[in-house]
Design an enzyme around this catalytic site. Structure first.
Site, PDB file in Angstrom:
ATOM      1  CG  HIS A   1     -10.338   1.235   0.707  1.00 48.87           C
ATOM      2  ND1 HIS A   1     -11.282   1.664   1.627  1.00 48.87           N
ATOM      3  CD2 HIS A   1      -9.232   1.994   0.927  1.00 48.87           C
ATOM      4  CE1 HIS A   1     -10.762   2.633   2.358  1.00 48.87           C
ATOM      5  NE2 HIS A   1      -9.525   2.862   1.956  1.00 48.87           N
ATOM      6  CE  LYS A  28      -8.670   5.403  -3.200  1.00 51.30           C
ATOM      7  NZ  LYS A  28      -8.400   4.514  -2.059  1.00 51.30           N
ATOM      8  CB  SER A  58     -10.939   5.978   0.279  1.00 56.65           C
ATOM      9  OG  SER A  58      -9.567   5.900   0.002  1.00 56.65           O
ATOM     10  NE  ARG A  98      -5.303   4.936  -4.805  1.00 60.44           N
ATOM     11  CZ  ARG A  98      -5.955   3.891  -5.308  1.00 60.44           C
ATOM     12  NH1 ARG A  98      -6.314   3.888  -6.575  1.00 60.44           N
ATOM     13  NH2 ARG A  98      -6.256   2.861  -4.547  1.00 60.44           N
ATOM     14  CB  CYS A 108      -5.391   5.847  -0.651  1.00 56.29           C
ATOM     15  SG  CYS A 108      -6.257   4.639   0.358  1.00 56.29           S
ATOM     16  CG  HIS A 113      -7.603   9.007  -2.907  1.00 59.44           C
ATOM     17  ND1 HIS A 113      -7.636   7.975  -2.002  1.00 59.44           N
ATOM     18  CD2 HIS A 113      -7.833  10.140  -2.177  1.00 59.44           C
ATOM     19  CE1 HIS A 113      -7.869   8.434  -0.794  1.00 59.44           C
ATOM     20  NE2 HIS A 113      -8.001   9.760  -0.875  1.00 59.44           N
ATOM     21  CE  LYS A 141      -4.895   1.871   3.653  1.00 58.11           C
ATOM     22  NZ  LYS A 141      -6.283   2.008   3.173  1.00 58.11           N
ATOM     23  CG  ASP A 169      -7.978   0.940  -2.546  1.00 56.79           C
ATOM     24  OD1 ASP A 169      -7.234   0.799  -1.569  1.00 56.79           O
ATOM     25  OD2 ASP A 169      -8.554   2.005  -2.797  1.00 56.79           O
ATOM     26  CG  ASP A 170      -6.683  -1.010   1.245  1.00 59.11           C
ATOM     27  OD1 ASP A 170      -5.752  -0.291   0.833  1.00 59.11           O
ATOM     28  OD2 ASP A 170      -7.554  -0.610   2.054  1.00 59.11           O
ATOM     29  CG  ASP A 214      -3.817   0.951  -2.915  1.00 60.55           C
ATOM     30  OD1 ASP A 214      -3.958  -0.232  -2.540  1.00 60.55           O
ATOM     31  OD2 ASP A 214      -4.494   1.884  -2.438  1.00 60.55           O
ATOM     32  CG  ASN A 215      -2.113   0.264   0.364  1.00 62.03           C
ATOM     33  OD1 ASN A 215      -2.377   1.423   0.071  1.00 62.03           O
ATOM     34  ND2 ASN A 215      -3.019  -0.585   0.829  1.00 62.03           N
TER      35      ASN A 215
END
Length: 461
Positions: free
Chosen positions: A217, A128, A153, A79, A75, A130, A290, A35-36, A269-270
Site C-alpha cells: 500500500h 495493519k 492504512s 479485512r 482495506c 484497520h 482496487k 496490502d494492494d 486484501d485486494n
C-alpha cells in the site's frame, strides 16, 4: 493381580489418548496478508520481473488457488470479511475506516482469533489492523494476545500527497503508542522480527500468527537492504522484501521442527491501486484494479502449504473467497463455527487439500462497493449489474495519484473461464444464466440491501 491389570489398562488408556491427541494435534496457522498486491506480482502468478522465490515455494510445496476473491476491493471491508467470515455489509464495515472512526468491529462478532484462542491457541497480529482504532475496537479485545503495528492504512498521515488533514500516524504495541510517524522503511522488518520471536516463544503450543503487511500500500518503502535491488524499481524492492520476510518465517518454522504441522497461507486484501502508476502492482490480464469489483480488484493470489496435508504443486480454479477461511481454519483447529451470529463463509478444506473432485461449497459469491451490489458470480459466470466505477486513465508517479474518470457498465454477463478479462458481454446469448444470477442478486439484496436499487437489507447487524 486384578489391581495390576486395572493399572495396566489405565496406563494403556492414558498413552492411547495421548497418542491420539498427538496425531490430531491442531496445526499452527500463519496467515500472511499483503496490502494492494497485484494478481500478477508474484513469480508463481506470472511475474517475470519481481523475484519471489519464497512465496513461490509455498505454491511449489502446496496449492495455488487461481480463482480466489475478496468481497470488496478495499482495506477495512476486505479485512472484515477475512476475520469474521461475513460479507462486510452484514457486520456494518464498509470502505476504509479513517483515524478516530466511530465505527469498528463489534464485540458481538466472533473473529477467527477468538475461536482459536478458545481452544488453546496463542494469537498475535503484527501489521495493519484497520477494523477500528479506538480502544473498544482494539485487537486485544477481539481475540489477539498481542499486537504490534499500524491501526489503519499507512497513507493516513500528514504526508499524504493530496489529503493534508490526517493526524500523526501511530505505531502501536498492544494498546500503547510507541511513536508517531514511524520510519516506514522499517515496518516489514519490524513485523518479521516480532513474528519470529512469537513463533519461538510459542513453539510448544498451537499458535495463530496473523501478518497483515502494511506494504505494498502506498506510500511504499523498502529497507536499505532491499532498496534498489529489484528489477522493477521501488515497488519491486518492496515485494522482494516481503518475500524475504516469508522466507524468514519458513526458516524459523523449520529450525524449530514446526514446519510439518504448520499451515502457511499467503494472499492479499485486494488488487493493485492502479492510480499510483509505477508505485502500484500489476493486474496482469485482469480488468481494472482496487476500488472496483472487476477481477483486477477482487481476484487475488492465494498460496498455501501444509506438508503431509496439502499435496505439492497443485492448482485449483474452483471459486473461493476470504469469507471461507474462517470456517475452514476453525475446522482445522477442531471446532465448528456456531450457528449464531450467522456467517457467510463455508468450509473449503477439500479444495485446499486438493481432494478429488472438490467443488466450491458456495452457490454464489457477491461483490459490493460500499452498500451497492455491483456483481454476483456463480461457477464460471459473472453478472455485473448496472453500476458506475472509477477507471484510471493514467497512473501517477513518485507516490502521487494519476488521472481517473467515472465510467458505467450496463447489465453484463461474462464467462470467466473463457474471458477472464471481462471484455465480451454474453448476456444476450445466455438469458437463462442472466435470470438465475438476477434471482441470486435479489436474494442477497433482501439480506444485505443495495443502494443502487433502493433496497434495505433485513439481516444487517
Amino acid at each position: 493381580m486384578k489391581n495390576i491389570i486395572l493399572y495396566s489398562l489405565a496406563l494403556l488408556g492414558f498413552f492411547s489418548n495421548n497418542l491420539l491427541w498427538s496425531a490430531e494435534k491442531p496445526p499452527n496457522i500463519v496467515l500472511i496478508f499483503a496490502d494492494d498486491l497485484g494478481y500478477a506480482d508474484l513469480g508463481c502468478f506470472g511475474s517475470t520481473t519481481i523475484r519471489t522465490p519464497n512465496i513461490d515455494s509455498l505454491a511449489r510445496d502446496g496449492i495455488k488457488l487461481t480463482n480466489f476473491h475478496v468481497p470488496q476491493a478495499v482495506c477495512s471491508a476486505s479485512r472484515t470479511a477475512l476475520l469474521s467470515g461475513c460479507y462486510p455489509n452484514r457486520v456494518g464495515i464498509l470502505g476504509a475506516l479513517g483515524p478516530n472512526s466511530k465505527n469498528g468491529i463489534k464485540d458481538a462478532e466472533n473473529l477467527l482469533p477468538e475461536y482459536l484462542k478458545k481452544v488453546g491457541y496463542s494469537t498475535a497480529i503484527f501489521g495493519k489492523w484497520h477494523l477500528g482504532d479506538s480502544a473498544q475496537y482494539s485487537p486485544l479485545r477481539h481475540g489477539f494476545d498481542t499486537y504490534f503495528g499500524l491501526p489503519y492504512s499507512n497513507d493516513m498521515w500528514p504526508n499524504h500527497p493530496t489529503a493534508k488533514n490526517f493526524p500523526p500516524l501511530p505505531l502501536r504495541q498492544d494498546d500503547k503508542v510507541l511513536e508517531l510517524n514511524p520510519d516506514q522503511s522499517k515496518l516489514t522488518g519490524w513485523y518479521t522480527d516480532r513474528s519470529v520471536k512469537f513463533i519461538e516463544a510459542n513453539k510448544n503450543k498451537p499458535f495463530f500468527l496473523y501478518m497483515p503487511h502494511s506494504m505494498p500500500h502506498v506510500p511504499i518503502y523498502a529497507s536499505e537492504k532491499f532498496k534498489g535491488k529489484s528489477n522493477q524499481g521501488l515497488y519491486g524492492d518492496v515485494i522482494e522484501e516481503i518475500d524475504a520476510s516469508v522466507g524468514t518465517i519458513l526458516e524459523t518454522l523449520k529450525k524449530h521442527s514446526l514446519d510439518k504441522n504448520t499451515l502457511v497461507i499467503f494472499t492479499s486484501d485486494n488488487g493493485p491501486w492502479l492510480s499510483y502508476g509505477h508505485h502500484a502492482g500489476s493486474k496482469g490480464m485482469l480488468r481494472e484494479g482496487k476500488g472496483t469489483e472487476f477481477e483486477g480488484g477482487v481476484r487475488v493470489p492465494f498460496v498455501a502449504r501444509w506438508p503431509g496435508k496439502i499435496p505439492a504443486s497443485v492448482t485449483s480454479n474452483e471459486p473461493t473467497m476470504t469469507i471461507d477461511l474462517l470456517p475452514t481454519l476453525v475446522g482445522y483447529a477442531g471446532r465448528v463455527v456456531q450457528a449464531e451470529p450467522k456467517i457467510d463463509g463455508k468450509n473449503i478444506s477439500a479444495i485446499i487439500e486438493a481432494k478429488p473432485n472438490a467443488k466450491s461449497p458456495q452457490e454464489a459469491y457477491y461483490f459490493y462497493w460500499g452498500d451497492a451490489l455491483h456483481a454476483v458470480t456463480s461457477g464460471k459466470w459473472k453478472l455485473h449489474f448496472p453500476h458506475p466505477y472509477l477507471h484510471i486513465i493514467e497512473g501517477g508517479s513518485d507516490g502521487k495519484p494519476g488521472k481517473s474518470e467515472i465510467r458505467k457498465i450496463e447489465l453484463s454477463l461474462f464467462d470467466l473461464d473463457a474471458d477472464i478479462t471481462e471484455s465480451k458481454n454474453v448476456a444476450d446469448q445466455n438469458p437463462d444464466v442472466v435470470k438465475k444470477l438476477q434471482i441470486l442478486g435479489d436474494k442477497i439484496r433482501e439480506e444485505l440491501g443495495d443502494s443502487l436499487t433502493g433496497k434495505k437489507g433485513s439481516k444487517l447487524r
